[in-house]
Each structure stands twice: as C-alpha cells, then as structure tokens.
Design an enzyme around this catalytic site. Structure first.
Site, mmCIF file in Angstrom:
data_model
loop_
_atom_site.group_PDB
_atom_site.id
_atom_site.type_symbol
_atom_site.label_atom_id
_atom_site.label_comp_id
_atom_site.label_asym_id
_atom_site.label_seq_id
_atom_site.Cartn_x
_atom_site.Cartn_y
_atom_site.Cartn_z
ATOM 1 N N SER A 122 -9.320 2.841 -0.420
ATOM 2 C CA SER A 122 -9.840 4.017 -0.799
ATOM 3 C C SER A 122 -10.977 4.336 -0.045
ATOM 4 O O SER A 122 -11.838 3.537 0.264
ATOM 5 C CB SER A 122 -10.110 4.100 -2.310
ATOM 6 O OG SER A 122 -8.675 4.239 -3.056
HETATM 7 N N1 SAH Z 1 -7.009 0.070 -4.713
HETATM 8 C C1 SAH Z 1 -6.470 -0.370 -3.280
HETATM 9 C C2 SAH Z 1 -6.018 0.742 -2.758
HETATM 10 C C3 SAH Z 1 -4.767 1.198 -3.232
HETATM 11 S S1 SAH Z 1 -3.750 2.102 -2.425
HETATM 12 C C4 SAH Z 1 -7.626 -1.039 -2.554
HETATM 13 O O1 SAH Z 1 -8.842 -1.383 -2.990
HETATM 14 O O2 SAH Z 1 -7.356 -1.464 -1.197
HETATM 15 C C5 SAH Z 1 -2.554 2.391 -3.705
HETATM 16 C C6 SAH Z 1 -1.696 1.075 -4.047
HETATM 17 O O3 SAH Z 1 -0.902 1.384 -4.877
HETATM 18 C C7 SAH Z 1 -0.854 0.783 -2.802
HETATM 19 O O4 SAH Z 1 -1.017 -0.453 -2.102
HETATM 20 C C8 SAH Z 1 0.603 0.958 -3.507
HETATM 21 O O5 SAH Z 1 1.544 0.207 -2.917
HETATM 22 C C9 SAH Z 1 0.213 0.391 -4.818
HETATM 23 N N2 SAH Z 1 1.237 0.915 -5.983
HETATM 24 C C10 SAH Z 1 1.836 2.036 -5.908
HETATM 25 N N3 SAH Z 1 2.631 2.340 -6.981
HETATM 26 C C11 SAH Z 1 2.507 1.297 -7.518
HETATM 27 C C12 SAH Z 1 2.931 0.614 -8.755
HETATM 28 N N4 SAH Z 1 4.127 1.334 -9.415
HETATM 29 N N5 SAH Z 1 2.749 -0.437 -9.143
HETATM 30 C C13 SAH Z 1 1.922 -1.206 -8.366
HETATM 31 N N6 SAH Z 1 1.252 -0.971 -7.339
HETATM 32 C C14 SAH Z 1 1.583 0.413 -6.733
#
Ligand code: SAH
Length: 273
Positions: A122
């Site tokens: 992000s």
């Molecule tokens: N917080 C992260 C960025 C998040 S991007 C950082 O600091 O880098 C969003 C993430 O959520 C992605 O890696 C994606 O694979 C994950 N995601 C999406 N749906 C999800 C779910 N149902 N359970 C767990 N993770 C999920």
C-alpha cells in the site's frame, strides 16, 4: 489492478450505529457521494506505477534513510497524521526491504507498488492513516488480513502490539514470514489461509485491519473483535472506488465511521469466489 494513491479524505462522518446483521450488507449503507479522483486520476482508474525522474533522483541522491524521512514528513505528517507512535514506526521500518528489487528506487514514493501475484504494497500514507485510526496501545492483540509484503505487519510490530497476519497467496505468505524474521520481526504470527474466517483460536482481537477490499464486512471478523475493539476495512466493489470504514464495537454493537474513498486490491476467496 493496483491500489490507487489517494489524497486525504475529503470528508469524515459517523454513519450510525449498526447491528452486526445490518453490517453484513454494509456496502448498501455507504452514503452516496461523488467518487474522489484519486491522485487526479479518474475514479477507479488503475494506477500506472512508473517512477518519476524526481523519485529516482531522490532515492539515488539521498539514500534510503533520507528518502524515508522525506516520506514521513511530506506524505504523512504533511497530510495530518500526527500520532507520535505511528510516526516513529513509519520512520523505523525499512520499506525498501519490502518491495521487489526493480522498484527499489520507488520504495518511498507516494503510491502503492506491485509485489507480484497481482498484489500491491500500500501507499505509505494509507498505511499510516489506517494504523493511526486503530488507536493501538502496546500489548494489544491485533489481526491483519492481507499480509502481502509484510510491511503493514512490521509497522504493527513496531507499535508493540501482538501481531497476527493472514495471507491467502501461499508464496506471499512464505516470503513475508521469511522477510519479517530476517528483519527481526519474528514475533509476528503469519498464517496462509482465507482471512474471511479470521483466526478463531487467537480471538478476540483488540483491533483488526483488512488491507484488501471485500464487498461486505465478513461476519467472522466482526465476531472476533473484542468489546471496545476497532476494525478498519475498505468495502466496495472490486476494481472501483471503495469506502474505508472504521468500526468500533461498543456493548456488542458496531458503530461505523466512513473515513473516505480508496481503491484496494480485491479481497479474494479460497474457492475463487
Ligand atoms: N498489507 C500488505 C498489502 C496488502 S495487498 C502490505 O503491507 O504489503 C492485499 C493482500 O491481501 C494481498 O496480498 C492479497 O493476496 C491478500 N488477500 C486478498 N484476499 C485475501 C483473503 N481472503 N485472505 C487473506 N489475504 C487476502
């Protein structure tokens, strides 16, 4: 689809106290409003992540520590985030260790970056804004859904909270766990799973942060929030502008505040839904 960089929310208001049941269909409760044009782009536009000459020169010339200081001063403090502990954490975590090598020169730039598998780390401002909104105290029990690179989890760990994080993509979960351990954040608990169901064995949580956008608030997460707990989550349709919601559980009821408009990667489900 990448998360779109946003500028500070234009408005902030308390929606109303909602029962857990009503919250399940929360997307319909979001106030009608004109979508913000994030970063001057059309609403919902996919951000083109290209380093400006300025970004490249800044990092090459200053080094990562100076670039990080500038990130905190200009992008975060400059936009009104003023919780001292959050600012200390944003100054402490080496964000360049969480981005792929080809984007090193943009590690401290004012936008999200690809981390592989169609996902993003992000925008720094969004990380700071969401973390501040949780009003964390050291020792609290915190769950993150969407580990991604592990950057947000490292920020939580810097704040002295007991951090649990769930990632659905196995490769990202493994990489993040290894990276966090290498950087000294080995106390962070990483799990590969569908975060829709939360982490029942370690509930209740004082705070929950969701960094991918579902179209409704997952009921298990609402259930696993402690009384007095805070939950922050973007909710809305995939590939469009979503609303960033802060829920607080008081006497078993969730109170919702809309913090503004954002675009996050979609919340996916293990069954591919
Ligand atoms: N917080 C992260 C960025 C998040 S991007 C950082 O600091 O880098 C969003 C993430 O959520 C992605 O890696 C994606 O694979 C994950 N995601 C999406 N749906 C999800 C779910 N149902 N359970 C767990 N993770 C999920």
């Amino acid at each position: 689809m990448f998360e779109v960089a946003i500028h500070p929310p234009r408005r902030r208001f308390v929606c109303r106290t909602l029962s857990l049941a009503v919250c399940l269909s929360l997307a319909g409760c979001a106030p009608a409003s004109q979508p913000v044009s994030p970063g001057g782009e059309s609403p919902g536009a996919v951000q083109t992540v290209v380093a400006s000459g300025e970004d490249r020169a800044a990092v090459a010339g200053e080094g990562f520590m100076n670039a990080r200081e500038r990130m905190v001063t200009d992008q975060i403090e400059g936009r009104g985030v003023d919780d001292p502990a959050v600012l200390v954490a944003m100054r402490a975590v080496p964000r360049h260790r969480f981005v792929p090598d080809e984007f090193l020169d943009q590690a401290y730039a004012d936008h999200p970056l690809p981390i592989g598998y169609g996902q993003t780390i992000s925008q720094p401002y969004i990380v700071a804004l969401m973390t501040e909104a949780l009003r964390l105290k050291p020792g609290e029990h915190v769950l993150e859904i969407g580990t991604g690179s592990g950057y947000q989890a490292a920020i939580l760990a810097e704040l002295g909270v007991d951090t649990y994080t769930i990632e659905i993509i196995p490769e990202l979960a493994q990489q993040a766990e290894a990276r966090l351990a290498e950087l000294g954040y080995s106390d962070v608990h990483v799990r590969q799973a569908d975060g829709y169901f939360g982490w029942e064995e370690n509930a209740p949580f004082d705070a929950i942060i969701v960094t991918a956008a579902p179209d409704h608030l997952p009921q298990p997460l609402a259930n696993q929030l402690a009384n007095g707990g805070r939950l922050i989550i973007p909710i809305g349709p995939p590939g469009a502008v979503q609303s960033l919601w802060l829920f607080e559980k008081l006497d078993g009821q969730l109170q919702a505040s809309n913090l503004g408009e954002v675009v996050f990667v979609p919340f996916t489900r293990s069954g591919g839904q």
